[in-house]
Design a protein around this motif. Sequence first.
Motif, short mmCIF file in Angstrom:
data_model
loop_
_atom_site.label_atom_id
_atom_site.label_comp_id
_atom_site.label_asym_id
_atom_site.label_seq_id
_atom_site.Cartn_x
_atom_site.Cartn_y
_atom_site.Cartn_z
N ARG A 19 -49.50 42.38 51.78
CA ARG A 19 -50.12 42.94 50.57
C ARG A 19 -49.06 43.23 49.50
O ARG A 19 -48.01 43.76 49.80
CB ARG A 19 -50.86 44.22 50.92
N ARG A 20 -49.35 42.84 48.28
CA ARG A 20 -48.47 43.14 47.15
C ARG A 20 -49.32 43.81 46.09
O ARG A 20 -49.93 43.11 45.25
CB ARG A 20 -47.86 41.85 46.59
N PRO A 21 -49.42 45.14 46.10
CA PRO A 21 -50.33 45.83 45.20
C PRO A 21 -50.05 45.47 43.74
O PRO A 21 -48.90 45.30 43.34
CB PRO A 21 -50.04 47.31 45.46
N GLY A 22 -51.14 45.28 42.98
CA GLY A 22 -51.03 45.04 41.54
C GLY A 22 -50.69 43.61 41.16
O GLY A 22 -50.44 43.31 40.00
N LEU A 23 -50.71 42.69 42.16
CA LEU A 23 -50.32 41.31 41.84
C LEU A 23 -51.29 40.62 40.88
O LEU A 23 -50.88 39.94 39.96
CB LEU A 23 -50.20 40.51 43.14
N ALA A 24 -52.58 40.79 41.11
CA ALA A 24 -53.59 40.19 40.22
C ALA A 24 -54.88 40.95 40.39
O ALA A 24 -55.20 41.42 41.47
CB ALA A 24 -53.81 38.73 40.58
N SER A 25 -55.64 41.09 39.31
CA SER A 25 -56.88 41.85 39.42
C SER A 25 -58.11 40.94 39.36
O SER A 25 -59.16 41.29 39.88
CB SER A 25 -56.96 42.89 38.30
N ASP A 26 -57.96 39.74 38.78
CA ASP A 26 -59.10 38.83 38.66
C ASP A 26 -59.37 38.18 40.03
O ASP A 26 -58.47 37.57 40.62
CB ASP A 26 -58.72 37.77 37.60
N ARG A 27 -60.60 38.30 40.52
CA ARG A 27 -60.99 37.79 41.84
C ARG A 27 -60.58 36.33 42.06
O ARG A 27 -60.11 35.95 43.13
CB ARG A 27 -62.52 37.85 41.93
N GLU B 202 -68.09 32.41 43.59
CA GLU B 202 -68.69 33.39 44.50
C GLU B 202 -68.03 33.36 45.89
O GLU B 202 -68.25 34.26 46.71
CB GLU B 202 -70.21 33.19 44.61
N SER B 203 -67.22 32.32 46.15
CA SER B 203 -66.58 32.25 47.47
C SER B 203 -65.27 33.05 47.53
O SER B 203 -64.72 33.24 48.61
CB SER B 203 -66.27 30.79 47.82
N CYS B 204 -64.78 33.51 46.38
CA CYS B 204 -63.49 34.21 46.35
C CYS B 204 -63.65 35.57 47.04
O CYS B 204 -64.37 36.44 46.56
CB CYS B 204 -63.01 34.42 44.91
N SER B 205 -63.01 35.72 48.18
CA SER B 205 -63.20 36.94 48.97
C SER B 205 -61.85 37.45 49.48
O SER B 205 -60.90 36.69 49.59
CB SER B 205 -64.08 36.69 50.20
N ALA B 206 -61.85 38.74 49.79
CA ALA B 206 -60.62 39.37 50.29
C ALA B 206 -60.98 40.42 51.34
O ALA B 206 -62.03 41.05 51.26
CB ALA B 206 -59.88 40.04 49.14
N VAL B 207 -60.10 40.58 52.33
CA VAL B 207 -60.21 41.73 53.24
C VAL B 207 -58.82 42.33 53.40
O VAL B 207 -57.86 41.61 53.66
CB VAL B 207 -60.75 41.38 54.65
N ALA B 208 -58.76 43.63 53.24
CA ALA B 208 -57.48 44.33 53.41
C ALA B 208 -57.46 44.99 54.78
O ALA B 208 -58.47 45.03 55.49
CB ALA B 208 -57.33 45.37 52.31
N GLY B 209 -56.29 45.48 55.16
CA GLY B 209 -56.17 46.24 56.42
C GLY B 209 -56.44 45.39 57.64
O GLY B 209 -57.02 45.86 58.62
N VAL B 210 -56.04 44.09 57.60
CA VAL B 210 -56.27 43.23 58.75
C VAL B 210 -55.20 43.56 59.80
O VAL B 210 -54.02 43.33 59.59
CB VAL B 210 -56.17 41.73 58.36
N SER B 211 -55.64 44.12 60.90
CA SER B 211 -54.69 44.62 61.89
C SER B 211 -54.89 43.91 63.23
O SER B 211 -56.02 43.65 63.64
CB SER B 211 -54.92 46.13 62.06
N PHE B 212 -53.77 43.59 63.87
CA PHE B 212 -53.85 42.91 65.17
C PHE B 212 -53.33 43.80 66.28
O PHE B 212 -52.99 43.33 67.36
CB PHE B 212 -53.06 41.60 65.11
N ASP B 213 -53.24 45.10 65.98
CA ASP B 213 -52.71 46.02 66.98
C ASP B 213 -53.62 46.02 68.21
O ASP B 213 -54.84 45.90 68.09
CB ASP B 213 -52.66 47.45 66.43
N ARG B 214 -52.99 46.18 69.34
CA ARG B 214 -53.76 46.27 70.58
C ARG B 214 -54.48 47.62 70.61
O ARG B 214 -53.84 48.65 70.46
CB ARG B 214 -52.81 46.17 71.76
N VAL B 215 -55.79 47.60 70.74
CA VAL B 215 -56.55 48.85 70.84
C VAL B 215 -57.24 48.82 72.20
O VAL B 215 -57.84 47.79 72.55
CB VAL B 215 -57.62 48.93 69.72
N ALA B 216 -57.14 49.90 72.94
CA ALA B 216 -57.78 49.91 74.26
C ALA B 216 -59.28 49.68 74.08
O ALA B 216 -59.92 50.38 73.28
CB ALA B 216 -57.54 51.26 74.93
#
Length: 341
Positions: A187-195, A223-237
Amino acid sequence: MTLPREIEIVGGGLAGLALGLALRRAGMPVTLFEAGLYPRHRVCGEFISGLGPDTIERLGLAPFLAAAGRLTRVEWFAGDQPVRRQILPAPALALSRHALDARLAAAFTAAGGILHTGTRTDPVATPAGRVFATGRRRGVSPWLGLKLHARGLPLTGELEFHLGRDAYVGLCPVEDGWVNVCGLFRRRPGLASDRTAVLSAYLTAAGLDNLASRLAAAEIRPESCSAVAGVSFDRVAPARDRINLGDAFAMIPPFTGDGMAMALQSAELALDPLLAWVKGNATWAGTVQLVNDRLRRRFRRRLSVARLLHPFLLSPLRQRWLAGAVRSGCLPLRPIYHMLH
Ligand SMILES: Cc1cc2nc3c(=O)[nH]c(=O)nc-3n(C[C@H](O)[C@H](O)[C@H](O)COP(=O)(O)OP(=O)(O)OC[C@H]3O[C@@H](n4cnc5c(N)ncnc54)[C@H](O)[C@@H]3O)c2cc1C
């Protein structure tokens, strides 16, 4: 609990829809709650790896996958330079989630399933009969997933895989001439605001200028331009007191192209125990334990191998090593594939 028992599924992605449809086909009462609507674009590379004929058959998925492309070759790029073309150890299927999820949802309701869309259900309450297929858990993570569909973007291989600075990106043909472009980026905050401009900005920041130029010359499906933040691969019990399927059970790093197969396989693994419970042949506690044991046994090695390999796709030093291994033909793609499946 007295009969008839009912299954309630929370989450209508691939895991929830495939399970709901299979239960309905077996004549069981099923209600599914989905927070979103169909059709809908999702951040996903949209290539399915490692989905075997047994799962397709058991869940009756063949009609939904009939339109999927069959990909047999991948072209690797490192920092915009083509590195090598490789034959995939097994063909991958390519189909947009926009099409696949909507078709499954329509089939579920046509089979008599009750579907409540636009309905977010309490993800904590766990009454007997409730199954969670709510997707990945939100975590604190520096990783951001971005995707869009583009047309007029000729591919150099059937599937392209690009390694960039703190990023990797896959390109895969889906229906009607659209190409799905999907990547994982730091993630690079503030890189671009237009979807519609975010993905291009991230490609450039990752040093993938050629890919950004190819995208700039293509038609974008806004309409296909999508984003998800906080993608985590940590092992969770994994939870022991409830049934979590698909990404809600565990999220596998996306480079494997295995997340969708795992979502469908988890529905398959849950099917027989849930049928036994609905018919009154098992307790809910026993059913939860059986499904969780099955999920753990089936996915443990796959998740461990994928988590071990994932840093090689994201850290610059390891990426250089990986690109060298691909270039010299030393990357053991077939053994890795078999360890993952
Ligand atoms: C960047 C990226 C690229 C990827 N690329 C690939 C790829 O190429 N190939 C591949 O196989 N996999 C890929 N994946 C993974 C794949 O998308 C997932 O593994 C798959 O979508 C999991 O399906 P699911 O049904 O478990 O969850 P989802 O598809 O996420 O569905 C979960 C559903 O639950 C709903 N929901 C959540 N909470 C509630 C609630 N409380 N009430 C009601 N509804 C709720 C959501 O709206 C959603 O529709 C990728 C993932 C990422 C992030």
